[in-house]
Design an enzyme around this catalytic site. Sequence first.
Site, PDB file in Angstrom:
ATOM      1  N   GLU A  38       0.809  -0.625  -5.117  1.00  0.00           N
ATOM      2  CA  GLU A  38      -0.216   0.399  -5.305  1.00  0.00           C
ATOM      3  C   GLU A  38       0.536   1.728  -5.427  1.00  0.00           C
ATOM      4  OE1 GLU A  38      -3.441   3.292  -3.570  1.00  0.00           O
ATOM      5  OE2 GLU A  38      -1.786   2.490  -2.407  1.00  0.00           O
TER       6      GLU A  38
ATOM      7  N   ASP B 185       0.820  -1.205   0.000  1.00  0.00           N
ATOM      8  CA  ASP B 185       0.000   0.000   0.000  1.00  0.00           C
ATOM      9  C   ASP B 185       0.857   1.260   0.000  1.00  0.00           C
ATOM     10  OD1 ASP B 185      -2.697   1.283   0.405  1.00  0.00           O
ATOM     11  OD2 ASP B 185      -1.704   2.000   2.215  1.00  0.00           O
TER      12      ASP B 185
END
Length: 745
Positions: free
Chosen positions: A468, A415
């Site tokens: 991401e 993330d």
Amino acid sequence: MTEAADILYGVDADAVNALVEGRHGEPFSILGMHQGADGRYSVRAFFPGALHVEILDRDTGLPLAPAELVHPAGLFGASLLEHNAYSLRIHWQEAVQVTADPYRFAPLLGDLDLHLISEGTHYNLTQALGANSMTVDGVAGVRFAVWAPNARRVSVVGDFNAWDGRRHPMRLRPQAGVWEIFIPHVTVGERYKFEILDRFGNRLPQKADPVARAAEPAPSTASVVASSAPFLWNDDAWMDNRRSTDHFGKPLSIYEVHAGSWLRDMKDGGRALDWAELSQRLVPYVEEMGFTHIELLPIMEHPFGGSWGYQPLGLFAPTGRHGTPEDFAYFIDRCHEQGIGVILDWVPAHFPTDVWGLARFDGTALYEHEDPREGFHRDWNTMIYNLGRNEVKGFLIASALEWLSRYHIDGLRVDAVASMLYRDYSRPEGEWIPNSHGGRENLEAIEFFKHLNSIVHECYPHALMIAEESTAFPNITKSAADGGLGFDMKWNMGWMHDTLHYMSDDPVYRKYHHGSMTFGMIYAYSEHFILPLSHDEVVHGKGSLLGKMPGDEWQKLANLRALLGFMWGHPGRKLLFMGSEIGQLSEWSHDGSVDWNLLDDPSHAGLQRLVRDLNRIYRHFPCLQHGDTASDGFEWAVADDAEKSVLAMLRFDVGRRSVALVVSNFTPMFRRGYRIGVPFQGRWRQILNTDASIYGGGGIEPGDPVADDFPAHGRSQSLLLDLAPLSTVMFFVDRQEAMTGNERS
């Protein structure tokens, strides 16, 4: 000299006071067995609140000597003539306890462990730090260890010592800044924390264990001693198969799930399902829908449910919200038995500021940067990991490896990569510190990712490492050896933004933004991309995926069907957030549930069937897979018809033996007799039509068209098609079959 003075011989009064007041940083220098100048042995033990203490022979259980109270705070001692193996019998107000003495055990962590921790290369970190059940010298208990190099004193506290930080102060191993102690008779399931005095002697809030393998369910915050026994796995076939599988040659269709809100038990107050229940409900659903993988929003322990797991504090512990670590392993096992891979969202970028967590863990900026220009995320009110510190890098890499090894996880989606790669991420001028070359790139983060991905792929070649990352930072998915960061795949945020912007427009205006739908192919093979329609697009007032679509109810559903057909036909792996497959009306709420009652409506049930069939077709036809990562697997058939908002893609398999044609009409106009040039003659078989009545569409069927010799779009043959409003249709032809059919005709 009195007996008490003999027992405390060589220990000055200040040291005794520091011990009983919980300030002493070297408790092993006082407690346990020590030989005096006269050759006798003194045994000292500190038990605040005890009535009296006896020294017992460890083997026979017979008394060796009564212990004298040598300090009123609870310091007991006895003098022995010989070096006996002993245990302690403690008389409390309401109970009698027999235990081994923690302070008679030698250090347990080896020099190699300590060296690797300092070097940041101890990748089995939970075997060295945290709480590990073991038997030492015939005594069962738990060895606790924690990295806190700047602390004056560290103690283990828990139910087993009434949370009294004076009871079990630890031994410092200075070469690594690690504190350790073996506490006899502590068992699996017991709660604990660390009580720390900073270097100035200030008592900090009790801290959860950074490498705990289990934790109390939120909002409680204690760590829990986890079992070290291996899980019982039944996924040997899956594990053997994935070792020999090239994930670039396989389809990847991901169902993104927030475990707490996929389905709630409304008969039990809206309770979230536990891992066993999710195994029974979620796993067969995903298998039936044809997804290849589940991606779970972070399940690492996190204090605030509203962060959806993206502000974790327990990077080694599955959240207690859904059960025990064993329950989570069972869920993974069931996924693998059903042929479903599992990807976890993992957050090495930042952590929350909760005082019982990592923030200023030993009174200093240990895991984070000292300077807030490097160490504080203003957007998320979180602390940023200091990737310039070996121990912190090792901590994070060990966490990644823990999930891949202990839990058989198939991949990690990392993330907030962009926030880590740039020092000026979301910071105005003057509020960030340039790198050593004066630039904005975070050189430490770049090296961290290269090292992380190299280690992961060395240890677990099958593992998918997914970034991401929302910027144009180059070579995210190129190997570290070739100058990249070493990720396997990257979310294509640009494609997602452009596509949703286009689809949210009224169709009458789409012709002015036609390039939004073709631009992605300009860079489609610069990285290995996943096309994400994720949770981020259905929260914070953005509405649901269906809610973004323009028009009346029928048009919204038709638009969404056409979009999903286009997405599954477009190069790039697929990711869809839960609820979007049934046309969720409201945006996602982590406190709610997918509105499964919508399936009572045939149009929503039809949408669900469409997604299932898209997955089936994607997995069945290699020509819809090859071009995901190889540029020779894709060509535009029609890219320039902005006026009619029609797009057509050709998808080839390896060697161009077969091809699929994917045609999208993004207006509510029926396009009769629309001609598209194709590479092969013969009959093209319709394999999917989003306007089919079984999906809730209008039922306009193009059928199985035959390519004639009419040139179009630079090709010598073409198809004449009837395109339903707001639809995507797919056709397939095998080159050999087409050639044979032409010869027969």
